[in-house]
Write a protein that holds these residues in place. Structure first.
Motif, PDB file in Angstrom:
ATOM      1  N   GLU A 299       0.828  -1.209   0.000  1.00 51.64           N
ATOM      2  CA  GLU A 299       0.000   0.000   0.000  1.00 51.64           C
ATOM      3  C   GLU A 299       0.860   1.256   0.000  1.00 51.64           C
ATOM      4  O   GLU A 299       0.558   2.227  -0.702  1.00 51.64           O
ATOM      5  N   HIS A 300       1.945   1.245   0.757  1.00 54.71           N
ATOM      6  CA  HIS A 300       2.840   2.410   0.770  1.00 54.71           C
ATOM      7  C   HIS A 300       3.421   2.679  -0.613  1.00 54.71           C
ATOM      8  O   HIS A 300       3.597   3.844  -0.993  1.00 54.71           O
ATOM      9  N   ILE A 301       3.750   1.624  -1.346  1.00 53.85           N
ATOM     10  CA  ILE A 301       4.428   1.816  -2.645  1.00 53.85           C
ATOM     11  C   ILE A 301       3.453   1.760  -3.823  1.00 53.85           C
ATOM     12  O   ILE A 301       3.882   1.713  -4.978  1.00 53.85           O
ATOM     13  N   ARG A 302       2.173   1.801  -3.535  1.00 55.54           N
ATOM     14  CA  ARG A 302       1.144   1.730  -4.587  1.00 55.54           C
ATOM     15  C   ARG A 302       1.398   2.711  -5.732  1.00 55.54           C
ATOM     16  O   ARG A 302       1.201   2.370  -6.904  1.00 55.54           O
ATOM     17  N   PRO A 303       1.824   3.975  -5.467  1.00 55.94           N
ATOM     18  CA  PRO A 303       2.009   4.917  -6.585  1.00 55.94           C
ATOM     19  C   PRO A 303       2.999   4.442  -7.640  1.00 55.94           C
ATOM     20  O   PRO A 303       2.960   4.913  -8.784  1.00 55.94           O
ATOM     21  N   SER A 304       3.904   3.523  -7.289  1.00 56.22           N
ATOM     22  CA  SER A 304       4.923   3.080  -8.242  1.00 56.22           C
ATOM     23  C   SER A 304       4.406   2.042  -9.229  1.00 56.22           C
ATOM     24  O   SER A 304       5.113   1.668 -10.162  1.00 56.22           O
ATOM     25  N   GLY A 305       3.164   1.561  -9.030  1.00 54.15           N
ATOM     26  CA  GLY A 305       2.606   0.557  -9.923  1.00 54.15           C
ATOM     27  C   GLY A 305       3.154  -0.834  -9.639  1.00 54.15           C
ATOM     28  O   GLY A 305       4.208  -0.979  -9.013  1.00 54.15           O
ATOM     29  N   TYR A 306       2.418  -1.854 -10.090  1.00 54.01           N
ATOM     30  CA  TYR A 306       2.830  -3.253  -9.854  1.00 54.01           C
ATOM     31  C   TYR A 306       3.247  -3.437  -8.386  1.00 54.01           C
ATOM     32  O   TYR A 306       4.241  -4.100  -8.080  1.00 54.01           O
ATOM     33  N   PHE A 307       2.470  -2.841  -7.489  1.00 56.25           N
ATOM     34  CA  PHE A 307       2.919  -2.704  -6.107  1.00 56.25           C
ATOM     35  C   PHE A 307       3.027  -4.028  -5.362  1.00 56.25           C
ATOM     36  O   PHE A 307       3.883  -4.174  -4.479  1.00 56.25           O
ATOM     37  N   ASN A 308       2.205  -5.009  -5.708  1.00 55.14           N
ATOM     38  CA  ASN A 308       2.348  -6.312  -5.056  1.00 55.14           C
ATOM     39  C   ASN A 308       3.627  -7.023  -5.500  1.00 55.14           C
ATOM     40  O   ASN A 308       4.348  -7.605  -4.690  1.00 55.14           O
ATOM     41  N   VAL A 309       3.908  -6.957  -6.802  1.00 50.86           N
ATOM     42  CA  VAL A 309       5.135  -7.544  -7.332  1.00 50.86           C
ATOM     43  C   VAL A 309       6.356  -6.844  -6.735  1.00 50.86           C
ATOM     44  O   VAL A 309       7.321  -7.492  -6.290  1.00 50.86           O
TER      45      VAL A 309
END
Length: 216
Positions: free
Chosen positions: A73-83
């Motif tokens: 969730e924190h890195i969501r803006p970077s896209g493909y955040f689960n990967v």
């Protein structure tokens, strides 16, 4: 007229100046950014990094303690955040197993690069981002901007294997980490501003020596 790599750098410096790349406060932040920048623009990485900093978790121990869902969730803006959350966790475990950033800094360049390439989700470009920008070693980073520009300029290995193009640039400039830093940053900026998929060739500092230029 075919340009040498040193002249490409010189001309781009004249157009864009000193770009002071990579923007980060620590070697560890560079490592995180190198994973987050995969398949996205830097502005999205900045948003993700800002989220991590605001949550006060931008250090190896704090990030490793985060649940996957929270990190994602924190890195969501970077896209493909689960990967990317998975890839970051692999990198964090690698850091932990190897004694942290300080221990990596003591490794020889080729050993460091080889070790990073063994981390799941870290390919040649990401590894070289880390080796060059986090540890200031003389390794050139090849990316899509580089290939596009070099192909248009008719330079060797533009379509070749990653390591062939990297080695050729390194042989052209010599073992100079600052030169590789400058050149890569300048190529990225030039790729964003002018050498786009549909290039803006008028006024380009390389156009007089570019076989791939588009004439209006």
């Amino acid at each position: 007229m075919s340009l040498r790599v040193a002249e490409v750098r010189q001309r781009l410096q004249g157009a864009y100046g000193d770009l002071q790349w990579w923007p980060a406060e620590s070697a560890f932040e560079v490592m995180v950014g190198a994973v987050l920048t995969q398949n996205t623009s830097w502005i999205n990485v900045e948003r993700a990094i800002a989220n991590l900093r605001a949550a006060d978790v931008l250090d190896p121990e704090a990030l490793l303690e985060l649940p996957h869902e929270t990190l994602a969730e924190h890195i969501r803006p970077s896209g493909y955040f689960n990967v990317k959350a998975d890839r970051l966790r692999h990198l964090l475990r690698f850091l932990e197993q190897h004694g942290g950033v300080e221990a990596l800094a003591r490794m020889e360049t080729e050993a460091l690069r080889s070790a990073l390439l063994g981390v799941k989700g870290v390919g040649p470009e990401t590894a070289d981002d880390i080796v060059l920008y986090a540890f200031e070693r003389p390794v050139f980073v090849v990316d899509a901007y580089t290939r596009r520009l070099f192909e248009r300029l008719g330079l060797p290995h533009a379509r070749g294997a990653y390591d062939d193009l990297r080695a050729w640039v390194e042989s052209e400039l010599g073992p100079d980490a600052q030169a590789f830093n400058d050149l890569h940053a300048l190529i990225v900026e030039h790729g964003k501003q002018r050498c786009r998929p549909k290039p803006l060739c008028q006024g380009c500092p390389l156009s007089d020596a570019c076989p791939g230029r588009v004439v209006d």
